[in-house]
Design an enzyme around this catalytic site. Structure first.
Site, PDB file in Angstrom:
ATOM      1  N   LYS A 261      -9.410  13.905  -2.710  1.00  0.00           N
ATOM      2  CA  LYS A 261      -8.340  13.229  -1.713  1.00  0.00           C
ATOM      3  C   LYS A 261      -6.975  13.868  -2.243  1.00  0.00           C
ATOM      4  O   LYS A 261      -6.056  14.247  -1.352  1.00  0.00           O
ATOM      5  CB  LYS A 261      -8.294  11.614  -1.758  1.00  0.00           C
ATOM      6  CG  LYS A 261      -7.141  10.733  -1.216  1.00  0.00           C
ATOM      7  CD  LYS A 261      -6.218  10.335  -1.847  1.00  0.00           C
ATOM      8  CE  LYS A 261      -6.402   9.621  -2.902  1.00  0.00           C
ATOM      9  NZ  LYS A 261      -5.443   8.909  -3.801  1.00  0.00           N
TER      10      LYS A 261
ATOM     11  N   LYS B 252       3.930  12.882  -8.194  1.00  0.00           N
ATOM     12  CA  LYS B 252       2.244  12.425  -8.848  1.00  0.00           C
ATOM     13  C   LYS B 252       1.285  13.557  -8.119  1.00  0.00           C
ATOM     14  O   LYS B 252       0.666  14.258  -9.006  1.00  0.00           O
ATOM     15  CB  LYS B 252       2.057  11.206  -8.287  1.00  0.00           C
ATOM     16  CG  LYS B 252       0.864  10.923  -8.271  1.00  0.00           C
ATOM     17  CD  LYS B 252       0.127  10.924 -10.004  1.00  0.00           C
ATOM     18  CE  LYS B 252      -1.334  10.370  -9.836  1.00  0.00           C
ATOM     19  NZ  LYS B 252      -2.109  10.603 -10.994  1.00  0.00           N
TER      20      LYS B 252
HETATM   21  P1  NAD Z   1     -10.717   2.291  -7.029  1.00  0.00           P
HETATM   22  O1  NAD Z   1     -11.529   2.840  -5.722  1.00  0.00           O
HETATM   23  O2  NAD Z   1     -11.300   2.099  -8.046  1.00  0.00           O
HETATM   24  O3  NAD Z   1      -9.858   0.804  -6.404  1.00  0.00           O
HETATM   25  C1  NAD Z   1      -9.527   0.815  -5.165  1.00  0.00           C
HETATM   26  C2  NAD Z   1      -9.666  -0.763  -4.790  1.00  0.00           C
HETATM   27  O4  NAD Z   1      -8.951  -0.853  -3.556  1.00  0.00           O
HETATM   28  C3  NAD Z   1     -10.823  -1.125  -4.969  1.00  0.00           C
HETATM   29  O5  NAD Z   1     -11.155  -2.433  -5.650  1.00  0.00           O
HETATM   30  C4  NAD Z   1     -11.272  -1.594  -3.286  1.00  0.00           C
HETATM   31  O6  NAD Z   1     -12.146  -2.525  -2.946  1.00  0.00           O
HETATM   32  C5  NAD Z   1      -9.759  -1.850  -2.947  1.00  0.00           C
HETATM   33  N1  NAD Z   1      -9.511  -1.797  -1.457  1.00  0.00           N
HETATM   34  C6  NAD Z   1      -9.742  -0.634  -0.617  1.00  0.00           C
HETATM   35  N2  NAD Z   1      -9.197  -0.808   0.615  1.00  0.00           N
HETATM   36  C7  NAD Z   1      -8.841  -2.146   0.741  1.00  0.00           C
HETATM   37  C8  NAD Z   1      -7.959  -3.038   1.536  1.00  0.00           C
HETATM   38  N3  NAD Z   1      -8.046  -2.400   2.857  1.00  0.00           N
HETATM   39  N4  NAD Z   1      -7.700  -4.274   1.235  1.00  0.00           N
HETATM   40  C9  NAD Z   1      -7.813  -4.669  -0.133  1.00  0.00           C
HETATM   41  N5  NAD Z   1      -8.537  -3.874  -1.083  1.00  0.00           N
HETATM   42  C10 NAD Z   1      -9.061  -2.440  -0.604  1.00  0.00           C
HETATM   43  O7  NAD Z   1      -9.392   3.239  -6.977  1.00  0.00           O
HETATM   44  P2  NAD Z   1      -8.748   3.613  -8.609  1.00  0.00           P
HETATM   45  O8  NAD Z   1      -9.135   4.383  -9.338  1.00  0.00           O
HETATM   46  O9  NAD Z   1      -8.178   2.318  -9.223  1.00  0.00           O
HETATM   47  O10 NAD Z   1      -7.454   4.370  -7.942  1.00  0.00           O
HETATM   48  C11 NAD Z   1      -6.511   3.633  -7.169  1.00  0.00           C
HETATM   49  C12 NAD Z   1      -5.320   4.582  -6.869  1.00  0.00           C
HETATM   50  O11 NAD Z   1      -4.580   5.160  -8.001  1.00  0.00           O
HETATM   51  C13 NAD Z   1      -5.872   5.834  -5.916  1.00  0.00           C
HETATM   52  O12 NAD Z   1      -4.872   5.942  -5.129  1.00  0.00           O
HETATM   53  C14 NAD Z   1      -5.843   6.881  -6.941  1.00  0.00           C
HETATM   54  O13 NAD Z   1      -5.750   8.071  -6.646  1.00  0.00           O
HETATM   55  C15 NAD Z   1      -4.739   6.601  -8.246  1.00  0.00           C
HETATM   56  N6  NAD Z   1      -5.096   6.703  -9.473  1.00  0.00           N
HETATM   57  C16 NAD Z   1      -6.208   6.603 -10.053  1.00  0.00           C
HETATM   58  C17 NAD Z   1      -6.389   7.072 -11.594  1.00  0.00           C
HETATM   59  C18 NAD Z   1      -7.677   6.887 -12.220  1.00  0.00           C
HETATM   60  O14 NAD Z   1      -7.940   7.264 -13.229  1.00  0.00           O
HETATM   61  N7  NAD Z   1      -8.759   6.127 -11.646  1.00  0.00           N
HETATM   62  C19 NAD Z   1      -5.332   7.642 -12.185  1.00  0.00           C
HETATM   63  C20 NAD Z   1      -4.093   7.695 -11.572  1.00  0.00           C
HETATM   64  C21 NAD Z   1      -3.942   7.339 -10.276  1.00  0.00           C
END
Ligand code: NAD
Length: 307
Positions: free
Chosen positions: A242, A174
């Site tokens: 990140k 990834k």
């Molecule tokens: P985001 O910030 O929208 O969502 C993260 C969620 O985790 C939030 O709702 C937050 O409140 C929650 N959270 C954080 N700490 C927490 C804790 N200790 N306990 C409970 N909940 C907690 O992020 P995202 O865009 O959904 O991305 C999530 C993961 O997927 C990341 O690692 C990102 O790199 C990866 N990712 C994102 C995308 C994208 O297009 N957004 C694509 C592929 C991968």
């Protein structure tokens, strides 16, 4: 679903996890959900999920726990909290873009309790999460993967739920995918702004690139959102930076110099400093536009207006 279907815990209901968990509920799975953001939890409860009052309550009940968290510190924090409570035979699937080190911290405790784990990060953006067509890169034991594959196939394209190696391999694949995608973006922003400034019509330049050996799925499928001024706020710059930092760390860890990755990371960090942590992941294009003194969307609109 039958009564034998697993009780699934889902932690992290953000841009990605919100859609992924919603798809599991829509497929008939019983889901216990948790997030620090109460609005995100309420949205899932409205769709039919159950609220877990705490991480501990979720960990103690579920057969499968899925985490979709911002990055290593959150993954490490959650597994430290959950590991002593997970049920024997349970499977923890971390789908965050993270590193093996964050997941490994409680391996001894997980092994003692007979808990299995997989890393299964994803590609495909929020639109792939919404449509249930993510690409999923799984690291870990093939037999464990077989037991949870039906869940992954709800969230991802069944043909692209790929077993890529042992524990940690999913995270590595990834990070390398993202490194190359962000590199495509920085390189594309440069050639489009230079070509436009040199007087070539933007639509012609884009179509020519697509018809050439320089074509890529990035140019074909992802870049065009820039032409309507959409820098993809469903993936925040803070998360993109990140990922790029983790990719550089990985190169350092394995002793391979990564000068191009370092340049791309610095470009991203410059754009983050200028436009903020919540700006969209394609914001480095905006930086290139600002440096060149033009806007790609306006260049295209001007040609369309004249037509
Ligand atoms: P985001 O910030 O929208 O969502 C993260 C969620 O985790 C939030 O709702 C937050 O409140 C929650 N959270 C954080 N700490 C927490 C804790 N200790 N306990 C409970 N909940 C907690 O992020 P995202 O865009 O959904 O991305 C999530 C993961 O997927 C990341 O690692 C990102 O790199 C990866 N990712 C994102 C995308 C994208 O297009 N957004 C694509 C592929 C991968």
């Amino acid at each position: 679903m039958t009564d034998n279907s697993p009780l699934v815990g889902f932690i992290g209901l953000g841009h990605m996890g919100g859609h992924m968990s919603a798809n599991l509920v829509a497929a008939g799975h019983r889901l216990l959900v948790h997030d620090l953001n109460d609005t995100a939890v309420r949205r899932l409860v409205d769709l039919g999920a159950e609220r877990a009052e705490s991480v501990a309550a979720l960990a103690g009940q579920c057969d499968v726990v899925i985490t979709m968290l911002p990055g290593p510190p959150q993954v490490e924090g959650i597994i430290r909290e959950m590991a002593p409570l997970l049920r024997p035979g349970a499977v923890w699937i971390d789908m965050s873009t993270s590193t093996p080190a964050a997941a490994r911290v409680m391996d001894e405790v997980l092994a003692e309790r007979g808990v299995f784990r997989l890393d299964a990060p994803v590609s495909g953006m929020a639109k792939g999460a919404a449509s249930g067509m993510l690409q999923i890169f799984v690291g870990g034991d093939a037999e464990v993967l077989a037991t949870v594959r039906p869940l992954l196939e709800v969230m991802g394209d069944p043909d692209r739920v790929l077993h890529v190696g042992g524990l940690g391999a999913g995270y590595t694949v990834k990070l390398m995918i993202n490194q190359l995608w962000f590199s495509h973006l920085v390189a594309s922003a440069e050639v489009l702004t230079v070509g436009l400034k040199a007087g070539v019509d933007l639509g012609v330049l884009h179509r020519s690139l697509l018809a050439s050996p320089a074509a890529s799925s990035f140019l074909a499928d992802d870049l065009p959102s820039i032409f309507v001024g959409d820098y993809d706020e469903s993936f925040a710059m803070k998360l993109a930076c990140k990922d790029l930092g983790l990719s550089i760390d990985l190169g350092r860890d394995v002793g391979v110099p990564t000068p191009l990755s370092a340049h791309v990371e610095q470009t991203y960090r410059t754009a983050l400093a200028m436009y903020g942590p919540d700006a969209g992941e394609m914001t480095p294009v905006r930086l290139a536009e600002q440096i060149a003194g033009l806007e790609l969307r306006q260049a295209l609109a001007a040609v369309e207006d004249a037509a």
